[in-house]
Design a protein around this motif. Structure first.
Motif, PDB file in Angstrom:
ATOM      1  N   TYR A 116     -12.060  15.540   2.001  1.00 35.10           N
ATOM      2  CA  TYR A 116     -12.262  14.095   1.951  1.00 35.10           C
ATOM      3  C   TYR A 116     -12.367  13.449   3.322  1.00 35.10           C
ATOM      4  O   TYR A 116     -11.849  13.981   4.309  1.00 35.10           O
ATOM      5  N   PRO A 117     -12.995  12.265   3.382  1.00 33.45           N
ATOM      6  CA  PRO A 117     -12.967  11.481   4.621  1.00 33.45           C
ATOM      7  C   PRO A 117     -11.544  11.021   4.909  1.00 33.45           C
ATOM      8  O   PRO A 117     -10.664  11.064   4.045  1.00 33.45           O
ATOM      9  N   GLN A 118     -11.317  10.553   6.123  1.00 35.49           N
ATOM     10  CA  GLN A 118      -9.962  10.237   6.570  1.00 35.49           C
ATOM     11  C   GLN A 118      -9.351   9.031   5.866  1.00 35.49           C
ATOM     12  O   GLN A 118      -8.165   8.758   6.022  1.00 35.49           O
ATOM     13  N   LEU A 119     -10.124   8.331   5.085  1.00 33.46           N
ATOM     14  CA  LEU A 119      -9.602   7.216   4.302  1.00 33.46           C
ATOM     15  C   LEU A 119      -8.657   7.702   3.214  1.00 33.46           C
ATOM     16  O   LEU A 119      -7.751   6.982   2.788  1.00 33.46           O
ATOM     17  N   VAL A 120      -8.856   8.949   2.769  1.00 32.91           N
ATOM     18  CA  VAL A 120      -8.124   9.482   1.611  1.00 32.91           C
ATOM     19  C   VAL A 120      -6.797  10.110   2.030  1.00 32.91           C
ATOM     20  O   VAL A 120      -6.714  10.847   3.006  1.00 32.91           O
ATOM     21  N   TRP A 128       5.546 -13.184  13.093  1.00 32.57           N
ATOM     22  CA  TRP A 128       5.354 -12.071  12.166  1.00 32.57           C
ATOM     23  C   TRP A 128       4.874 -10.837  12.931  1.00 32.57           C
ATOM     24  O   TRP A 128       4.453 -10.924  14.094  1.00 32.57           O
ATOM     25  N   ALA A 129       4.939  -9.713  12.281  1.00 31.60           N
ATOM     26  CA  ALA A 129       4.462  -8.468  12.879  1.00 31.60           C
ATOM     27  C   ALA A 129       4.085  -7.496  11.768  1.00 31.60           C
ATOM     28  O   ALA A 129       4.587  -7.606  10.648  1.00 31.60           O
ATOM     29  N   VAL A 130       3.201  -6.562  12.081  1.00 31.02           N
ATOM     30  CA  VAL A 130       2.801  -5.541  11.111  1.00 31.02           C
ATOM     31  C   VAL A 130       2.721  -4.179  11.785  1.00 31.02           C
ATOM     32  O   VAL A 130       2.476  -4.080  12.985  1.00 31.02           O
ATOM     33  N   ASP A 131       2.940  -3.159  10.992  1.00 33.06           N
ATOM     34  CA  ASP A 131       2.792  -1.775  11.418  1.00 33.06           C
ATOM     35  C   ASP A 131       1.832  -1.110  10.442  1.00 33.06           C
ATOM     36  O   ASP A 131       2.161  -0.945   9.267  1.00 33.06           O
ATOM     37  N   ILE A 132       0.631  -0.760  10.915  1.00 35.19           N
ATOM     38  CA  ILE A 132      -0.397  -0.145  10.074  1.00 35.19           C
ATOM     39  C   ILE A 132      -0.275   1.368  10.208  1.00 35.19           C
ATOM     40  O   ILE A 132      -0.561   1.935  11.265  1.00 35.19           O
ATOM     41  N   ILE A 133       0.147   2.033   9.133  1.00 38.35           N
ATOM     42  CA  ILE A 133       0.386   3.478   9.154  1.00 38.35           C
ATOM     43  C   ILE A 133      -0.828   4.164   8.532  1.00 38.35           C
ATOM     44  O   ILE A 133      -1.113   3.994   7.349  1.00 38.35           O
ATOM     45  N   SER A 134      -1.555   4.921   9.321  1.00 37.82           N
ATOM     46  CA  SER A 134      -2.825   5.497   8.885  1.00 37.82           C
ATOM     47  C   SER A 134      -2.638   6.531   7.781  1.00 37.82           C
ATOM     48  O   SER A 134      -1.576   7.167   7.686  1.00 37.82           O
ATOM     49  N   PRO A 135      -3.658   6.721   6.933  1.00 38.13           N
ATOM     50  CA  PRO A 135      -3.584   7.750   5.879  1.00 38.13           C
ATOM     51  C   PRO A 135      -3.306   9.133   6.458  1.00 38.13           C
ATOM     52  O   PRO A 135      -2.535   9.909   5.896  1.00 38.13           O
ATOM     53  N   MET A 136      -3.919   9.422   7.612  1.00 36.38           N
ATOM     54  CA  MET A 136      -3.722  10.733   8.228  1.00 36.38           C
ATOM     55  C   MET A 136      -2.269  10.929   8.656  1.00 36.38           C
ATOM     56  O   MET A 136      -1.674  11.999   8.465  1.00 36.38           O
ATOM     57  N   SER A 137      -1.679   9.886   9.231  1.00 35.88           N
ATOM     58  CA  SER A 137      -0.284   9.963   9.653  1.00 35.88           C
ATOM     59  C   SER A 137       0.636  10.169   8.458  1.00 35.88           C
ATOM     60  O   SER A 137       1.582  10.968   8.508  1.00 35.88           O
ATOM     61  N   ILE A 138       0.365   9.474   7.364  1.00 36.56           N
ATOM     62  CA  ILE A 138       1.170   9.619   6.154  1.00 36.56           C
ATOM     63  C   ILE A 138       1.112  11.061   5.642  1.00 36.56           C
ATOM     64  O   ILE A 138       2.132  11.677   5.345  1.00 36.56           O
ATOM     65  N   GLY A 198       0.782  -1.235   0.000  1.00 39.05           N
ATOM     66  CA  GLY A 198       0.000   0.000   0.000  1.00 39.05           C
ATOM     67  C   GLY A 198       0.805   1.271   0.000  1.00 39.05           C
ATOM     68  O   GLY A 198       0.364   2.296   0.504  1.00 39.05           O
ATOM     69  N   ARG A 199       1.968   1.248  -0.623  1.00 42.77           N
ATOM     70  CA  ARG A 199       2.773   2.469  -0.709  1.00 42.77           C
ATOM     71  C   ARG A 199       2.165   3.467  -1.701  1.00 42.77           C
ATOM     72  O   ARG A 199       2.172   4.672  -1.471  1.00 42.77           O
ATOM     73  N   GLY A 200       1.630   2.960  -2.823  1.00 44.20           N
ATOM     74  CA  GLY A 200       1.171   3.836  -3.892  1.00 44.20           C
ATOM     75  C   GLY A 200      -0.273   4.294  -3.855  1.00 44.20           C
ATOM     76  O   GLY A 200      -0.596   5.334  -4.436  1.00 44.20           O
ATOM     77  N   PRO A 201      -1.208   3.580  -3.214  1.00 42.60           N
ATOM     78  CA  PRO A 201      -2.632   3.953  -3.270  1.00 42.60           C
ATOM     79  C   PRO A 201      -2.927   5.333  -2.700  1.00 42.60           C
ATOM     80  O   PRO A 201      -2.205   5.841  -1.840  1.00 42.60           O
ATOM     81  N   VAL A 202      -4.002   5.926  -3.182  1.00 40.24           N
ATOM     82  CA  VAL A 202      -4.461   7.224  -2.681  1.00 40.24           C
ATOM     83  C   VAL A 202      -5.431   7.029  -1.507  1.00 40.24           C
ATOM     84  O   VAL A 202      -5.786   7.983  -0.826  1.00 40.24           O
ATOM     85  N   LEU A 203      -5.845   5.790  -1.278  1.00 40.98           N
ATOM     86  CA  LEU A 203      -6.766   5.480  -0.185  1.00 40.98           C
ATOM     87  C   LEU A 203      -6.143   4.474   0.778  1.00 40.98           C
ATOM     88  O   LEU A 203      -5.419   3.573   0.366  1.00 40.98           O
ATOM     89  N   GLY A 204      -6.466   4.633   2.046  1.00 45.02           N
ATOM     90  CA  GLY A 204      -6.137   3.618   3.032  1.00 45.02           C
ATOM     91  C   GLY A 204      -4.727   3.690   3.578  1.00 45.02           C
ATOM     92  O   GLY A 204      -3.906   4.519   3.175  1.00 45.02           O
ATOM     93  N   PRO A 205      -4.431   2.788   4.527  1.00 45.08           N
ATOM     94  CA  PRO A 205      -3.129   2.798   5.189  1.00 45.08           C
ATOM     95  C   PRO A 205      -2.036   2.163   4.349  1.00 45.08           C
ATOM     96  O   PRO A 205      -2.298   1.462   3.379  1.00 45.08           O
ATOM     97  N   MET A 206      -0.805   2.446   4.729  1.00 49.22           N
ATOM     98  CA  MET A 206       0.342   1.694   4.240  1.00 49.22           C
ATOM     99  C   MET A 206       0.717   0.740   5.371  1.00 49.22           C
ATOM    100  O   MET A 206       0.683   1.131   6.542  1.00 49.22           O
TER     101      MET A 206
END
Length: 315
Positions: A243-247, A104-114, A49-57
């Motif tokens: 936009y909503p926070q998804l964007v 395993w582990a994951v780090d969900i980086i929110s769209p707002m944080s990005i 999810g590095r490139g999308p305009v929506l959602g977290p990376m």
């Protein structure tokens, strides 16, 4: 790291994600197998999810003992982009079942944080956001007791510079940074699958604090070229609040859409009242006089609190 929740399958992952705040970054690390604490391990790192305009990376890691890495091939771990959703979900479930060998582990980086990072006054690029996430996941594995020997990383930017950067931070580990590492090293492939599955299911259970009604999959894949995503950016743009926070509003795709859909606003300088013309204030005016009435804070509109906007500006 969140460690008090045990994820054993996709349903557990969705439950965990849906219980979190979409506006904040969320991290998770699985239970570390005892063998990973006593035998040297390999650790892979990749993102989704590095490139999308929506959602977290989402950044992910996977780890297992060096002498057990054959299990990654048996699970058919491969570049997540080369697998369909059903196959990725199947492999993820199998990774969870191998909890005595794999972690395993994951780090969900929110769209707002990005967006807040990329638009901050101090330069903080998406590459740096990515590197910081990867470093954070390595440190979390260390803290959890993983006996790391060799780290494999899918590169961000020039692989040589990234490899040198990580080696300076973690001199006791052997580190390999390479392009398309997710298709070369199975341990990176496993990390790629964990990251991709987490992002996909984060979008499936996304909660809109703006209380807009979007059916499941109503915003598409999130990539700028997706027609469903393009239509979502048109249909759900408020002409005043955007936009909503998804964007990811820092993306050029959403910026261009806002230019066409949102109202143009001009901000005027506000003159301060009761300030002497020469602006020569007494130094005592900067201190609170004992016994004076406390200043009451006005309640801020939820638009600002939901987006974590602060009055404090750093110059």
């Amino acid at each position: 790291m969140c460690s008090n929740y045990e994820i054993e399958c996709l349903e557990d992952l969705e439950t965990f994600i849906s219980s979190q705040n979409n506006t904040q970054n969320v991290s998770y690390i699985s239970i570390v197998p005892e063998v990973c604490k006593t035998y040297p391990c390999i650790l892979g790192i990749d993102e989704a999810g590095r490139g999308p305009v929506l959602g977290p990376m989402v950044y992910g890691i996977s780890f297992c003992p060096i002498n057990e890495q054959i299990i990654l091939e048996k699970l058919e771990c491969a570049d997540s982009k080369a697998l369909n959703e059903k196959k990725r979900d199947e492999i993820f479930n199998n990774i969870c079942k191998e909890s005595k060998t794999l972690g395993w582990a994951v780090d969900i980086i929110s769209p707002m944080s990005i967006c807040n990072s990329m638009l901050s006054r101090k330069k903080y690029s998406l590459n740096q956001v990515s590197m910081d996430s990867a470093v954070g996941l390595i440190k979390s594995a260390e803290t959890a007791g993983v006996l790391i020997a060799h780290i494999f990383v899918d590169t961000v930017g020039p692989s040589e510079k990234y490899q040198e950067y990580l080696r300076n931070l973690f001199p006791k580990y052997k580190i390999t940074v390479a392009k398309k590492a997710d298709s070369i090293y199975p341990v990176v492939s496993a990390a790629s699958i964990c990251a991709k599955v987490t992002r996909d299911h984060a979008l499936k259970v996304w909660k809109f604090p703006e209380e807009i009604d979007v059916t499941d999959g109503g915003f598409g894949s999130g990539y700028p070229g997706d027609p469903v995503t393009k239509q979502f950016l048109v249909d759900y743009c408020d002409p005043v609040f955007g936009y909503p926070q998804l964007v990811r509003f820092s993306w050029s795709t959403s910026e261009l859409a806002l230019e066409n859909l949102a109202y143009h606003v001009e901000m005027e300088d506000i003159e301060e009242k009761n300030v002497p013309a020469n602006n020569n204030l007494s130094i005592t005016s900067f201190f609170k006089v004992a016994g004076t009435k406390k200043r009451t804070e006005k309640t801020r509109h939820e638009f600002f609190t939901q987006r974590c906007l602060s009055r404090n500006v750093e110059f």
